[in-house]
Write an enzyme that holds these catalytic residues in place. Structure first.
Site, PDB file in Angstrom:
ATOM      1  N   GLY A  72      42.728  42.613  32.293  1.00  0.00           N
ATOM      2  CA  GLY A  72      42.169  41.647  33.592  1.00  0.00           C
ATOM      3  C   GLY A  72      42.247  40.365  32.987  1.00  0.00           C
ATOM      4  CB  VAL A  78      47.283  39.135  30.320  1.00  0.00           C
ATOM      5  CG1 VAL A  78      46.037  38.739  30.098  1.00  0.00           C
ATOM      6  CG2 VAL A  78      47.606  39.853  28.816  1.00  0.00           C
ATOM      7  CB  CYS A  79      45.727  37.359  33.980  1.00  0.00           C
ATOM      8  SG  CYS A  79      44.888  36.265  35.334  1.00  0.00           S
ATOM      9  CB  THR A  80      47.762  37.060  38.432  1.00  0.00           C
ATOM     10  OG1 THR A  80      48.254  35.974  37.331  1.00  0.00           O
ATOM     11  CG2 THR A  80      46.667  36.929  39.105  1.00  0.00           C
TER      12      THR A  80
END
Length: 233
Positions: free
Chosen positions: A155, A105-107
């Site tokens: 994202g 998730v995310c970075t």
């Protein structure tokens, strides 16, 4: 909601992670039938997220079972350190050998990429760090949840709930995922149309300025990781 398979899902936590990257998917995963959800770190000491929330690991790298799903969250400046943490990267690569799904998730996708687990795949991350992901030889997508074979990447931050539901459908079927979505009353209706860089207007530049330091550090580490991996920059 029944399923004959027993699933082990593991969420990596590390100092400075973003709690919603973990707790969003955790909320979904903990509602799945016949599933155990593990919070994993190198030891069992409490781990503090970027905002000060403390979570307690349930498993260490050494005693973690083979996972069906390994998930890596993003975070703040400490994510840069995790991208070069040999012990963390080795653990992820070992789990990835037999995991059904390798996810983030995310970075968190930057950490997977630094471990060499996203090269040749399409993946997503927080909008501000897409160039960092691309610099490690990853095909970057701006979709909220990106599925490429057994890689599933979400994202930025809140996409973790969408991501969790996609994984739930993969493991236990769409009807189970729909059941959980309604159970959580996940029906987002944000009060402002500023949740993406395409619609945020002037706020986009304010966010970029606020995150400039971490972006520069992350891009530099991404390029170092690319060199280690032999990726083209």
């Amino acid at each position: 909601m029944t399923d004959s398979n027993q699933y082990n899902i593991g969420l990596l936590i590390y100092p400075g992670f973003t709690q919603l990257d973990v707790t969003g998917p955790y909320q979904v995963f903990s509602s799945l039938p016949t599933t155990r959800v593990h919070l994993i770190w190198r030891n069992l000491e409490p781990v503090k997220d970027i905002g000060g929330l403390i979570l307690h690991p349930t498993n260490t790298f050494a005693d973690c079972p083979q996972l069906d799903v390994i998930c890596v969250p993003g975070g703040g400046m400490n994510t840069v350190e995790i991208m070069r943490d040999f012990e963390v990267l080795t653990f992820l690569k070992k789990q990835a050998n037999n995991a059904q799904y390798i996810t983030s998730v995310c970075t968190g996708s930057l950490i997977l990429a630094a471990a060499g687990l996203l090269q040749g795949y399409k993946a997503g991350c927080h909008w501000m760090f897409r160039d960092c992901l691309a610099s490690m030889g990853v095909e970057v997508s701006n979709e909220r949840v990106v599925v490429d074979r057994n890689r599933i990447t979400g994202g930025g931050v809140t996409a973790g709930i969408d991501f969790g539901l996609v994984v739930a459908a993969k493991l236990c079927g769409e009807e189970t995922a729909k059941f959980i979505q309604l159970l959580l009353e996940y029906n987002p209706a944000p009060p402002f149309n500023a949740g993406s860089p395409e619609t945020a207007g002037a706020v986009k530049e304010q966010v970029k300025q606020a995150g400039a330091e971490i972006f520069v550090a992350t891009l530099a580490e991404s390029r170092q990781a690319a060199i280690r991996l032999g990726a083209k920059i």
